[in-house]
Design a protein around this motif. Structure first.
Motif, PDB file in Angstrom:
ATOM      1  N   VAL A  57       0.857  -1.191   0.000  1.00  0.00           N
ATOM      2  CA  VAL A  57       0.000   0.000   0.000  1.00  0.00           C
ATOM      3  C   VAL A  57       0.888   1.235   0.000  1.00  0.00           C
ATOM      4  O   VAL A  57       1.850   1.331   0.785  1.00  0.00           O
ATOM      5  CB  VAL A  57      -0.936   0.027   1.222  1.00  0.00           C
ATOM      6  N   TYR A  58       0.566   2.203  -0.863  1.00  0.00           N
ATOM      7  CA  TYR A  58       1.305   3.467  -0.941  1.00  0.00           C
ATOM      8  C   TYR A  58       0.362   4.629  -0.673  1.00  0.00           C
ATOM      9  O   TYR A  58      -0.802   4.619  -1.087  1.00  0.00           O
ATOM     10  CB  TYR A  58       1.946   3.636  -2.319  1.00  0.00           C
ATOM     11  N   GLY A  59       0.890   5.634   0.022  1.00  0.00           N
ATOM     12  CA  GLY A  59       0.149   6.850   0.273  1.00  0.00           C
ATOM     13  C   GLY A  59       0.461   7.911  -0.767  1.00  0.00           C
ATOM     14  O   GLY A  59       1.597   8.023  -1.240  1.00  0.00           O
ATOM     15  N   TYR A  60      -0.579   8.702  -1.126  1.00  0.00           N
ATOM     16  CA  TYR A  60      -0.448   9.771  -2.117  1.00  0.00           C
ATOM     17  C   TYR A  60      -0.972  11.067  -1.521  1.00  0.00           C
ATOM     18  O   TYR A  60      -1.900  11.060  -0.695  1.00  0.00           O
ATOM     19  CB  TYR A  60      -1.263   9.440  -3.370  1.00  0.00           C
ATOM     20  N   ASP A  61      -0.412  12.202  -1.967  1.00  0.00           N
ATOM     21  CA  ASP A  61      -0.970  13.486  -1.564  1.00  0.00           C
ATOM     22  C   ASP A  61      -2.071  13.891  -2.553  1.00  0.00           C
ATOM     23  O   ASP A  61      -2.355  13.179  -3.520  1.00  0.00           O
ATOM     24  CB  ASP A  61       0.110  14.552  -1.434  1.00  0.00           C
ATOM     25  N   LYS A  62      -2.688  15.045  -2.335  1.00  0.00           N
ATOM     26  CA  LYS A  62      -3.835  15.461  -3.150  1.00  0.00           C
ATOM     27  C   LYS A  62      -3.465  15.721  -4.606  1.00  0.00           C
ATOM     28  O   LYS A  62      -4.338  15.721  -5.489  1.00  0.00           O
ATOM     29  CB  LYS A  62      -4.469  16.713  -2.549  1.00  0.00           C
ATOM     30  N   ASP A  63      -2.168  15.930  -4.884  1.00  0.00           N
ATOM     31  CA  ASP A  63      -1.717  16.186  -6.250  1.00  0.00           C
ATOM     32  C   ASP A  63      -1.247  14.913  -6.953  1.00  0.00           C
ATOM     33  O   ASP A  63      -0.740  14.978  -8.078  1.00  0.00           O
ATOM     34  CB  ASP A  63      -0.591  17.213  -6.236  1.00  0.00           C
ATOM     35  N   GLY A  64      -1.395  13.776  -6.282  1.00  0.00           N
ATOM     36  CA  GLY A  64      -1.012  12.513  -6.896  1.00  0.00           C
ATOM     37  C   GLY A  64       0.436  12.146  -6.716  1.00  0.00           C
ATOM     38  O   GLY A  64       0.910  11.191  -7.356  1.00  0.00           O
ATOM     39  N   ASN A  65       1.173  12.854  -5.878  1.00  0.00           N
ATOM     40  CA  ASN A  65       2.568  12.518  -5.624  1.00  0.00           C
ATOM     41  C   ASN A  65       2.667  11.358  -4.638  1.00  0.00           C
ATOM     42  O   ASN A  65       1.919  11.295  -3.651  1.00  0.00           O
ATOM     43  CB  ASN A  65       3.308  13.725  -5.062  1.00  0.00           C
ATOM     44  N   VAL A  66       3.597  10.454  -4.882  1.00  0.00           N
ATOM     45  CA  VAL A  66       3.793   9.304  -4.002  1.00  0.00           C
ATOM     46  C   VAL A  66       4.524   9.758  -2.743  1.00  0.00           C
ATOM     47  O   VAL A  66       5.617  10.325  -2.812  1.00  0.00           O
ATOM     48  CB  VAL A  66       4.599   8.197  -4.708  1.00  0.00           C
ATOM     49  N   LEU A  67       3.906   9.506  -1.591  1.00  0.00           N
ATOM     50  CA  LEU A  67       4.526   9.880  -0.319  1.00  0.00           C
ATOM     51  C   LEU A  67       5.352   8.757   0.276  1.00  0.00           C
ATOM     52  O   LEU A  67       6.317   9.005   1.001  1.00  0.00           O
ATOM     53  CB  LEU A  67       3.442  10.312   0.674  1.00  0.00           C
ATOM     54  N   GLY A  68       4.987   7.523  -0.025  1.00  0.00           N
ATOM     55  CA  GLY A  68       5.755   6.402   0.486  1.00  0.00           C
ATOM     56  C   GLY A  68       4.868   5.210   0.775  1.00  0.00           C
ATOM     57  O   GLY A  68       3.629   5.283   0.727  1.00  0.00           O
ATOM     58  N   GLU A  69       5.519   4.086   1.072  1.00  0.00           N
ATOM     59  CA  GLU A  69       4.793   2.865   1.400  1.00  0.00           C
ATOM     60  C   GLU A  69       4.300   2.922   2.836  1.00  0.00           C
ATOM     61  O   GLU A  69       4.993   3.419   3.736  1.00  0.00           O
ATOM     62  CB  GLU A  69       5.686   1.642   1.206  1.00  0.00           C
ATOM     63  N   ILE A  70       3.103   2.394   3.051  1.00  0.00           N
ATOM     64  CA  ILE A  70       2.531   2.304   4.393  1.00  0.00           C
ATOM     65  C   ILE A  70       2.668   0.860   4.851  1.00  0.00           C
ATOM     66  O   ILE A  70       2.057  -0.048   4.282  1.00  0.00           O
ATOM     67  CB  ILE A  70       1.051   2.731   4.400  1.00  0.00           C
ATOM     68  N   GLU A  71       3.477   0.649   5.884  1.00  0.00           N
ATOM     69  CA  GLU A  71       3.695  -0.689   6.413  1.00  0.00           C
ATOM     70  C   GLU A  71       2.913  -0.867   7.709  1.00  0.00           C
ATOM     71  O   GLU A  71       2.797   0.062   8.515  1.00  0.00           O
ATOM     72  CB  GLU A  71       5.185  -0.931   6.656  1.00  0.00           C
ATOM     73  N   HIS A  72       2.403  -2.062   7.901  1.00  0.00           N
ATOM     74  CA  HIS A  72       1.650  -2.351   9.119  1.00  0.00           C
ATOM     75  C   HIS A  72       2.566  -2.181  10.345  1.00  0.00           C
ATOM     76  O   HIS A  72       3.664  -2.730  10.392  1.00  0.00           O
ATOM     77  CB  HIS A  72       1.114  -3.783   9.072  1.00  0.00           C
TER      78      HIS A  72
END
Length: 655
Positions: A57-72
């Motif tokens: 799972v990856y997080g994105y900001d409102k402009d569609g930029n990749v913020l990074g992977e979300i690890e449990h």
């Protein structure tokens, strides 16, 4: 992780593969991953490891930029995964042709070729293997098996869920089990439409609920496809599934055509795939292999083709000139690539007899020919976790599809022709999910008109919907995916048993044996250079272990699929420049030795009268064909396989 607007699962389409070993490995997560070491694909006991599909799972900001992977567990984040797998092959329709091509429109409603499989079974739900959804969360979890689905009362294991140390989802598919579900047992009778049979191929939706920064987010979902094994894991198809889908989304305007074509990214990889096919097809080896006329690995050739100087335009034009163009070439087998197409038939009637590059690939090559391309060297990303975060989702999406095939959809290896329809997607590369649980009934026969209708099956998908179109069981289609199919009358001095071919990048045709590689890699006194060159040039038929009788060969593949060799990458250790630095060879099969050229020639004979027994058809008509070919050519009877195959006779009722 601040400012997360939404989260997505990657890869958008993950690909797992069946295997009968207790061990598994992760499928490709970057298109630039180096080859695995020899012996990797098996566990040392002639059993094939399962390829797992791993999702992140990856997080994105409102402009569609990749913020990074979300690890449990990272910053108190949680990820809960849910997957549904199903196998609906036995309840679906027979495959004869891709129903979205012009040739399929000639098949009338009510034709047996487009009827339901197992049509006599009134209770269709008994033919669907549909275990309930499974959910999993947390690091290093296991035990979530899809083992309660049944066909005709028989329990079928479709796979299971695991998580890795970071809580990423790991999907394992089935164990390659195929069998008859009837009593008495039904014999195999067709390349891919065998009533009374099941396999453990599957597909289905992948979803995730994410808690991060005190917020609950539903991830943009993904899909997983469980496919047959990859018998040549380091060979990419000329047109990959990623190429096909990229072309689809460029043509629909969902993705832009590249602002600048680059040789290293858009042209060179395609050329290298031609040369890469030398390890799985002897015809490609003669034309594109090591030091052959079109060896695209040659540094000298690449230097010229990679230059945008005008003096090399004719050389670039020569390459594009060779690529197949339907309007110009019709049914000619000579243009590149030498692969069968969606309407392949033993008596060709369609230009789609052979495959072509995608429209977007041709546009890229046209820019290259004109010199309108960049010579910037692309930086490879062999390790996903070391790649820039912004690139990771795209690498995951591409890697999963780069090792899947697009041509020919007859029906194909991993998925088939519906995958090229925009209506299947919610966004590029991401399957649109059917959430209502309904499985629409399209009647007793599925015509081209019904398949392409607004209320047809080419829209939101449910579990098992992608793989239901594929061959049943997969082994019979794999056993039928050969090269050089021809009728007796056309086998003569200009006949090639190597070309054209179906899917050599997944199902090899002719291969270098490991024992011949040992000769090549030995410069000792007992192995002079001439012997080494002969060993390097020698190829064995990969399907040589199958009985020349088609029906017996199908059962052989069901029984022995895991014993076949895997085409693996080896280092050339002599270091004299006489052979390539990397050589791909077949691992030693777990089967008794047979003639290396057995099943080299594939002769298609007319369909026998239904009133004539199978025994007569196989022992008399086929033998007559073998004898005639052997009498008029240089091939021996032991090299010839003859029989009737519906796969290469799709137009038999069309006149």
């Amino acid at each position: 992780m601040p400012d997360i607007a939404y989260v997505k699962i990657h890869p958008a389409i993950g690909v797992a593969r069946v295997g009968n070993s207790t061990k598994f490995f992760y499928g490709p997560e970057s298109p630039d991953e180096p080859p695995r070491p020899p012996g990797f694909s098996k566990d040392g006991s002639a059993m094939i490891k399962r390829q797992a599909a791993r999702f992140r799972v990856y997080g994105y900001d409102k402009d569609g930029n990749v913020l990074g992977e979300i690890e449990h567990g990272q910053d108190n984040a949680t990820v809960t995964w849910t997957v549904r797998l199903a196998n609906k092959k036995a309840s679906w329709y027979k495959f004869a042709l891709a129903l979205d091509i012009e040739d399929a429109k000639a098949i009338p409603d009510g034709d047996a070729r487009i009827a339901r499989r197992n049509a006599s079974t009134a209770e269709r739900s008994k033919l669907k293997i549909t275990p309930p959804a499974r959910s999993i969360s947390g690091p290093d979890q296991s035990g979530k098996a899809f083992d309660t689905g049944r066909i005709n009362g028989i329990a079928v294991y479709l796979g299971e869920l695991l998580t890795d140390a970071a809580g990423r989802l790991v999907v394992l598919g089935g164990r390659g089990k195929s069998d008859s579900f009837t009593v008495p047992r039904t014999a195999l009778s067709d390349f891919g439409n065998n009533d009374g049979w099941y396999d453990d191929i599957s597909d289905g939706p992948v979803t995730a609920e994410v808690t991060v920064g005190g917020r609950n987010l539903t991830a943009t979902p993904a899909w997983v496809v469980v496919a047959p094994p990859n018998y040549a894991p380091d060979v990419k198809g000329i047109v990959t599934l990623h190429d096909l889908l990229y072309d689809l989304f460029v043509r629909t305007g969902d993705l832009p055509f590249p602002a600048k074509v680059t040789f290293d990214e858009h042209i060179k990889p395609v050329l290298l795939r031609f040369t890469g096919h030398q390890w799985v097809n002897q015809g490609f080896a003669a034309e594109f292999g090591w030091r052959a006329p079109n060896d695209f690995t040659s540094p000298q050739v690449l230097a010229l083709l990679g230059s945008n100087k005008p003096q090399y335009q004719d050389l670039r034009q020569r390459v594009l000139y060779h690529m197949r163009q339907y309007k110009r070439d019709g049914m000619s087998p000579l243009p590149w690539p030498w692969l069968y197409g969606d309407a392949m038939a033993s008596r060709p009637k369609s230009a789609l007899q052979h495959g072509v590059l995608t429209v977007t690939q041709v546009r890229l090559f046209e820019s290259w020919v004109e010199g309108d391309f960049d010579t910037t060297v692309r930086i490879p990303q062999p390790d996903l976790d070391k790649a820039p975060v912004a690139l990771q989702p795209g690498l995951l999406d591409r890697a999963a599809l780069d090792y899947c095939l697009a041509d020919a959809f007859h029906p194909g290896c991993e998925v088939t022709w519906p995958i090229r329809h925009r209506t299947l997607y919610q966004e590029p590369f991401r399957i649109l999910h059917r959430t209502d649980g309904n499985d629409p009934d399209h009647g007793t026969h599925l015509t081209s008109t019904k398949a392409l209708a607004d209320n047809g099956p080419l829209h939101a998908q449910g579990p098992g919907d992608l793989t239901r179109w594929m061959g049943l069981p997969w082994q019979t289609d794999t056993a039928s995916c050969r090269s050089g199919y021809e009728i007796v009358a056309n086998i003569g001095a200009r006949y090639s048993p190597y070309l054209p071919s179906f899917w050599p990048a997944r199902v090899p045709n002719q291969v270098l044996k490991e024992e011949d590689l040992d000769v090549v890699n030995n410069k000792g006194a007992t192995h002079d250079d001439d012997l080494r060159e002969k060993a390097f040039a020698r190829r064995a038929v990969w399907l040589r272990f199958l009985s020349p009788d088609k029906a017996e060969g199908w059962q052989n593949m069901v029984d022995w699929w895991a014993r076949f060799g895997i085409v693996e990458t080896h280092a050339y250790t002599v270091e004299d420049g006489r052979f390539p630095d990397r050589i791909l060879a077949e691992s030693t099969p777990g089967l008794p030795k047979v003639n290396d050229r057995r099943n080299l020639v594939n002769v298609h004979v007319p369909e026998a009268d239904p009133a004539v027994s199978d025994k007569f058809r196989r022992t008399d008509v086929n033998r007559q064909a073998v004898d005639e070919v052997a009498r008029n050519t240089r091939f021996t009877p032991e090299e010839i396989s003859a029989g009737y195959l519906t796969k290469i006779d799709p137009f038999r009722d069309n006149g």
